[in-house]
Design an enzyme around this catalytic site. Structure first.
Site, PDB file in Angstrom:
ATOM      1  N   GLU A   9      16.978  10.657   4.588  1.00 30.69           N
ATOM      2  CA  GLU A   9      16.033  10.957   5.706  1.00 30.69           C
ATOM      3  C   GLU A   9      15.537  12.503   5.452  1.00 30.69           C
ATOM      4  O   GLU A   9      16.330  13.073   5.701  1.00 30.69           O
ATOM      5  CB  GLU A   9      16.622  10.789   7.105  1.00 30.69           C
ATOM      6  CG  GLU A   9      15.519  10.524   7.914  1.00 30.69           C
ATOM      7  CD  GLU A   9      15.468  11.900   8.873  1.00 30.69           C
ATOM      8  OE1 GLU A   9      14.354  12.193   9.185  1.00 30.69           O
ATOM      9  OE2 GLU A   9      16.377  12.308   9.021  1.00 30.69           O
ATOM     10  N   ASP A  25      21.391  11.382   7.252  1.00 37.34           N
ATOM     11  CA  ASP A  25      20.482  11.988   8.298  1.00 37.34           C
ATOM     12  C   ASP A  25      20.028  13.447   8.007  1.00 37.34           C
ATOM     13  O   ASP A  25      20.963  14.246   7.554  1.00 37.34           O
ATOM     14  CB  ASP A  25      21.024  11.845   9.572  1.00 37.34           C
ATOM     15  CG  ASP A  25      20.274  12.455  10.718  1.00 37.34           C
ATOM     16  OD1 ASP A  25      19.175  11.859  11.093  1.00 37.34           O
ATOM     17  OD2 ASP A  25      20.854  13.491  11.337  1.00 37.34           O
TER      18      ASP A  25
END
Length: 642
Positions: A366, A313
């Site tokens: 990401e 993330d």
């Protein structure tokens, strides 16, 4: 130096403190053990700034003065070790730490395998070696599978809100192992991606602000339940990717912040540590012990839970020192730039280590930045991921699709620009949860026009997404046209399937998924330019696009026609490279999918009428706001011929 009451390998202590203990979860935390003829629990904790450490729990009335566990510092390692005779699995505990500042703090175990259900915050002694796995065939075959030339269609899922009967009445892992896996298989997905399930105090953070990095959240049951869910996926041929948050952690008192009265997991400089956008703290990526902690955590999920990959993330926020920070908090690195050099080095080390232990893993970034070489190997100067989310494609496509069809001709480049960089990285095309929350509206409700036209636009959008180079990810609810944006506190609006248009979207998505899986041309050369060829790219005036996808052989191609306008064409000539019969694999305008049901031939024979620079062409009708996928004769052989 006092003698440790229970032995810990000096090699482990050295490796941990030098950033090289990559399975630290086997040493640190609470482990059932035997010592001097007694059964109990061994505790190992890193707290170099602590003056004193006690283990407290139900077994001593949560009173640090009542010492059941004699925690002692091992030399100058900063590591405390102790043994609690008679303690057992299921005991609740915390560490009571007297910090260098003279304050006593109660902390959850950073390496704890299980945690209490929020709002309680104690760690729980747990074993994770009892589950009897049945996924041996999957695990053996996984080592030989190469993801690049395989289909990858990911269903992104928030376990708590996929189905919910009432507020906070979550499906447990065991129920999801049946219901969710059945659904994913029926719809034709290849992978499930699960939003973070590390223990976290706030439901509304969706797990992205964690406290228990080694504890699967107790909201959905005990750890064995998650093992069952993953096992069930693997037995049914479904891979599992876990959202993994190594960029920051929450500031709750029982967590990692100021763990021993001083910044250990976070940088000492508050300007580097603080993430004001999220109210969290960054990890100190340059500290060896933090590297051991985080890399061990990555391997923990791949090992103990058989997870197939990690979606890392917020990479952009990790590698930029000044990401979303006000002017007064901006800093520079040792070279005078804004790159977080420690974070970049950490990510390279992370990926090198993961692929050394589990070479078949998926490591997905990401990343919304333009940092080059995210999926390039580290020996070539890259970060070493094998996939990156294509945020640029997603943003451009959503801007285009939100534009009224009457005005799309003026922004035609938004749907074609991605091919200028489509092969610069190994991409996943994400239609994720981030695009359907916080007032952004659902994918369906982003579409312009009256109600039926919204559905036509959505079907067209999904078709273009599926046929564009890159692996695919769709957030739950998108597959049946969830109209409201995602509500993390409630279940998806499954009742919508009683309405024909929404049920038609589900049928269309299921069919689109099947067409994708059956056609190697749509995935075998996702990352190589020879797998894609524009047929007609500059037709902005008609808002039309056409292109060819190939698996590397001229007789295994498909051609795709997209009409992003409201105008229909009874006869449209499309140039093709090879003579023969083209079979209609998918027409988004079919009445079964909620379309107009305009007559459409099932086959089209080529003629020697040059078009679009090709020697041959087919003549087909093209309905408004539609996509058609045409297979050449040999391309329909499908996956079984690979």
């Amino acid at each position: 130096m006092q003698a440790s009451p229970v032995s810990v390998s000096s090699d482990d202590l050295y490796l941990f403190n030098t950033g090289q203990l990559f399975e630290a979860f086997r040493t640190f935390g609470a482990h059932i053990a035997h010592w001097e003829g007694q059964e109990g629990v061994r505790f190992v904790l890193w707290a170099p700034g602590a003056r004193e450490v006690n283990v407290v729990g139900d077994f001593n009335g949560w009173d640090g003065w009542n010492r059941v566990v004699d925690m002692r510092l091992v030399g100058s390692t900063g590591i405390w070790v102790g043994f609690g005779p008679g303690l057992r699995e299921g005991d609740r505990y915390k560490y009571e730490i007297l910090g260098a500042d003279g304050e006593r703090r109660l902390k959850s175990d950073p390496f704890g395998f299980r945690a209490e259900l929020r709002p309680n915050t104690a760690s729980i002694v747990a074993r994770l070696d009892r589950y009897e796995w049945g996924d041996g065939e999957w695990m053996s075959a996984r080592a030989s599978r190469k993801p690049y030339d395989r289909p990858m269609l990911i269903y992104e899922t928030h376990l708590g809100s996929w189905r919910m009967d009432a507020p906070e009445q979550f499906r447990d892992y065991g129920q999801l192992a049946d219901e969710l896996v059945d659904y994913v298989c029926a719809m034709g997905y290849t992978h499930i991606e699960i939003l973070p399930i590390t223990e976290h105090p706030l439901d509304r953070s969706w797990g992205y602000q964690a406290t228990g990095y080694f504890a699967t959240t107790s909201r959905y049951g005990p750890p064995e339940g998650l093992q069952k869910l993953v096992d069930s996926c693997h037995r049914r041929g479904i891979g599992v990717v876990l959202d993994w948050v190594c960029g920051h952690f929450c500031k709750d008192d029982h967590g990692l912040r100021q763990f021993d009265g001083s910044p250990q997991y976070e940088p000492a400089d508050f300007r580097v540590a603080d993430k004001p956008l999220w109210g969290t703290l960054a990890f100190d990526f340059g500290k060896p012990q933090v590297q051991s902690f985080l890399i061990s955590n990555a391997l923990f999920w791949l090992d103990v839970y058989h997870i197939d990959g990690l979606r890392v993330d917020a990479v952009a926020s990790m590698i930029d020192l000044n990401f979303d920070k006000p002017e007064e908090m901006r800093t520079t690195n040792r070279y005078g730039g804004s790159d977080n050099v420690d974070a970049l080095d950490f990510l390279r080390k992370l990926n090198e280590t993961v692929f050394r232990y589990y070479p078949e893993s998926l490591m997905m970034a990401e990343d919304s930045s333009s940092y080059p070489g995210v999926t390039a190997p580290t020996y070539a100067g890259g970060l070493g991921f094998n996939y990156k989310w294509n945020m640029g494609w997603m943003n451009d496509m959503l801007r285009y699709m939100e534009t009224d069809p009457e005005h799309r001709s003026s922004c035609h480049s938004l749907i074609t620009f991605s091919m200028h960089y489509a092969f610069s990285e190994n991409y996943v095309l994400p239609l994720s949860h981030d695009e359907v929350v916080h007032g952004k509206r659902s994918l369906l409700n982003k579409m312009p026009g009256p109600y039926p036209e919204k559905f036509a636009n959505l079907r067209l959008f999904y078709g273009y997404w599926m046929t564009h180079p890159g692996k695919k990810l769709l957030f739950m609810g998108g597959e049946f046209g969830q109209f409201d944006e995602w509500k993390d506190y409630a279940g998806l609006d499954w009742d919508l399937l009683r309405y024909p248009l929404h049920d038609s979207v589900r049928k269309y998505t299921e069919r689109l998924n099947a067409v994708y899986a059956e056609n190697p041309a749509l995935w075998a050369l996702d990352h190589r330019p020879e797998g894609f060829e524009w047929i007609d790219v500059n037709n902005a005036s008609q808002s039309m696009l056409s292109f060819r996808r190939s698996a590397g052989e001229s007789d295994r191609s498909i051609v795709v026609v997209c009409n992003f306008s409201r105008r229909s064409y009874e006869s449209y000539r499309l140039g093709v490279s090879s003579p023969g019969t083209y079979t209609l694999a998918l027409n988004s305008d079919e009445s079964d999918f909620g379309g107009s049901g305009s007559p459409m031939p099932s086959e089209s024979m080529t003629s020697r009428s040059p078009m679009h620079g090709k020697a041959f062409s087919i003549e087909i009708p093209v309905p408004a706001l539609s996509i058609q996928i045409w297979q050449s004769e040999a391309s329909s052989r499908g996956l079984e011929d690979m």
